[in-house]
Design a protein around this motif. Structure first.
Motif, mmCIF file in Angstrom:
data_model
loop_
_atom_site.group_PDB
_atom_site.id
_atom_site.type_symbol
_atom_site.label_atom_id
_atom_site.label_comp_id
_atom_site.label_asym_id
_atom_site.label_seq_id
_atom_site.Cartn_x
_atom_site.Cartn_y
_atom_site.Cartn_z
ATOM 1 N N ASP A 28 32.577 -37.521 20.653
ATOM 2 C CA ASP A 28 33.829 -37.302 19.936
ATOM 3 C C ASP A 28 34.914 -36.866 20.921
ATOM 4 O O ASP A 28 34.630 -36.391 22.016
ATOM 5 N N GLY A 29 36.165 -37.015 20.499
ATOM 6 C CA GLY A 29 37.290 -36.498 21.254
ATOM 7 C C GLY A 29 37.766 -37.364 22.402
ATOM 8 O O GLY A 29 38.657 -36.959 23.160
ATOM 9 N N ILE A 30 37.221 -38.563 22.557
ATOM 10 C CA ILE A 30 37.554 -39.416 23.710
ATOM 11 C C ILE A 30 38.926 -40.067 23.513
ATOM 12 O O ILE A 30 39.184 -40.698 22.485
ATOM 13 N N ARG A 31 39.786 -39.940 24.512
ATOM 14 C CA ARG A 31 41.145 -40.470 24.425
ATOM 15 C C ARG A 31 41.405 -41.629 25.402
ATOM 16 O O ARG A 31 42.208 -42.510 25.121
ATOM 17 N N LYS A 32 40.760 -41.586 26.525
ATOM 18 C CA LYS A 32 40.975 -42.635 27.525
ATOM 19 C C LYS A 32 39.740 -42.743 28.412
ATOM 20 O O LYS A 32 39.146 -41.726 28.760
ATOM 21 N N VAL A 33 39.378 -43.982 28.749
ATOM 22 C CA VAL A 33 38.250 -44.229 29.648
ATOM 23 C C VAL A 33 38.673 -45.284 30.666
ATOM 24 O O VAL A 33 39.360 -46.254 30.330
ATOM 25 N N SER A 34 38.259 -45.088 31.898
ATOM 26 C CA SER A 34 38.418 -46.137 32.913
ATOM 27 C C SER A 34 37.154 -46.199 33.753
ATOM 28 O O SER A 34 36.515 -45.169 34.010
ATOM 29 N N VAL A 35 36.784 -47.412 34.145
ATOM 30 C CA VAL A 35 35.623 -47.643 35.006
ATOM 31 C C VAL A 35 36.019 -48.653 36.062
ATOM 32 O O VAL A 35 36.608 -49.699 35.748
ATOM 33 N N LYS A 36 35.682 -48.351 37.319
ATOM 34 C CA LYS A 36 35.998 -49.256 38.422
ATOM 35 C C LYS A 36 34.734 -49.620 39.181
ATOM 36 O O LYS A 36 33.944 -48.746 39.546
ATOM 37 N N PHE A 37 34.553 -50.930 39.408
ATOM 38 C CA PHE A 37 33.477 -51.464 40.248
ATOM 39 C C PHE A 37 34.099 -51.934 41.558
ATOM 40 O O PHE A 37 35.045 -52.732 41.538
ATOM 41 N N GLU A 38 33.575 -51.468 42.677
ATOM 42 C CA GLU A 38 34.041 -51.925 43.983
ATOM 43 C C GLU A 38 32.897 -52.620 44.711
ATOM 44 O O GLU A 38 31.799 -52.076 44.810
ATOM 45 N N ARG A 39 33.189 -53.821 45.225
ATOM 46 C CA ARG A 39 32.200 -54.623 45.943
ATOM 47 C C ARG A 39 32.649 -54.769 47.397
ATOM 48 O O ARG A 39 33.242 -55.789 47.770
ATOM 49 N N PRO A 40 32.384 -53.778 48.268
ATOM 50 C CA PRO A 40 32.819 -53.879 49.663
ATOM 51 C C PRO A 40 32.213 -55.104 50.341
ATOM 52 O O PRO A 40 31.016 -55.354 50.226
ATOM 53 N N GLN A 41 33.054 -55.853 51.037
ATOM 54 C CA GLN A 41 32.595 -57.078 51.680
ATOM 55 C C GLN A 41 33.288 -57.281 53.023
ATOM 56 O O GLN A 41 34.434 -56.850 53.211
ATOM 57 N N ALA A 42 32.604 -57.928 53.933
ATOM 58 C CA ALA A 42 33.188 -58.300 55.219
ATOM 59 C C ALA A 42 34.079 -59.514 54.986
ATOM 60 O O ALA A 42 33.590 -60.639 54.837
ATOM 61 N N VAL A 43 35.388 -59.266 54.918
ATOM 62 C CA VAL A 43 36.334 -60.323 54.559
ATOM 63 C C VAL A 43 37.054 -60.900 55.780
ATOM 64 O O VAL A 43 37.979 -61.693 55.629
#
Length: 328
Positions: A200-215
């Protein structure tokens, strides 16, 4: 003739069979912003020649080409499969649910090598003519998903690209009847894996996936273009939860540094039988980094807690997507 402004722009994507090799885009996405752009490396010869005050224009060369940028869009009930596959890495075939038109895609975290996209951006001139920018060898370097009170579920995909090809024919865009996921469909659950309970009480959620790569895999014999990026670090999963201080569940987890499973989901209209349009992020183990609640005035206490996603030793993070898409 298109409208001579951003109103006439388009974005189309397709899966590549071979990294950096054109394949006609098959999906046409509605988007908010796209800033994909070519970057070139040049070298200028500057040999001394008697009486010459400027370097010769004819002796400037392009030694490398690549592209990068980001795409921001609303997460919709159709058409997201190719982007999710490029992010998460698993080769996915939608699985029919029951006898009806609902199909489940399970995008489990895996190596994303071999998962590259063509991204074709149509950019209108003021005359209404639309210029073609076809980005080849597009790899998803990161993606952040976010939704807050009263808002849509929005995703920003960071892209690394091998090259920009302006010689292709712009594919005519056609749009299916897509609907965005939004705050009214959102729920957040935590607890024991596969037995998570709604919070309960949730107002905002964010999730970030980072895929480090040799670019920066530029080698001789490649005409100044890179080879496909390779993962060169562990995946990083981070996020934050903004809430009203309705209970101490997350506060206690922060204090103890105990792990909990997190499920963040959006459930839309019924497709058929017991199957509903769904976008679901599953993180089998997260630990809260900060911050405990503080009092900053007369208003309701609203802590924002950041977390890190980790491996629980058994279950991989995944994104589940139920739609009517038969193919990605």
């Amino acid at each position: 003739m298109a409208i001579g402004s951003g109103l006439g722009a388009q974005l189309s994507i397709g899966a590549e069979s071979t990294y950096g090799t054109y394949a006609a885009p098959s999906k046409h996405l509605e988007f908010n912003k796209a800033d994909l752009k070519l970057a070139k490396t040049t070298a200028q010869s500057a040999g001394i020649a008697a009486g010459r005050f400027l370097a010769l224009s004819s002796r400037r060369v392009v030694t490398q080409r690549q592209a990068s940028g980001s795409v921001e869009l609303e997460v919709t009930n159709k058409g997201m499969g190719l982007l999710l596959q490029a992010l998460m890495g698993t080769t996915v075939t939608p699985v029919q649910q029951g006898a009806g038109p609902a199909y489940l895609q399970t995008h489990t975290l895996a190596d994303s090598f071999g998962k590259s996209l063509v991204m074709q951006l149509g950019i209108p001139l003021t005359t209404g003519a639309v210029t073609d920018k076809t980005f080849l060898g597009c790899k998803v370097i990161s993606a952040e998903f976010s939704c807050e009170v009263g808002g849509m579920l929005v995703a920003t995909f960071e892209i690394d690209s091998k090259d920009c090809d302006e010689t292709q024919t712009l594919v005519a865009a056609s749009y299916s009847n897509m609907a965005p996921y939004h705050f009214g469909q959102m729920a957040l659950k935590t607890g024991v894996f596969a037995s998570e309970a709604a919070r309960d009480g949730i107002r905002k959620v964010s999730v970030k996936f980072e895929r480090p790569q040799a670019v920066e895999r530029f080698y001789a014999g490649q005409a100044g273009l890179k080879k496909e990026p390779i993962a060169n670090d562990q995946v990083k999963i981070t996020g934050s939860i903004e809430m009203d201080y309705v209970d101490t569940i997350f506060d206690d987890l922060h204090t103890s540094d105990a792990a909990t499973s997190l499920v963040w989901e959006f459930v839309g209209p019924n497709i058929a039988s017991t199957y509903f349009e769904t976008f679901r992020v599953k993180l089998p183990a997260i630990r809260f980094d900060d911050a405990p609640p503080t009092v900053e005035g007369f208003d309701v206490v609203k802590p924002t807690l950041s977390f890190t996603g980790l491996y629980d030793g058994t279950n991989q993070p995944a994104i589940e997507y139920i739609s009517t898409d038969i193919t990605l």
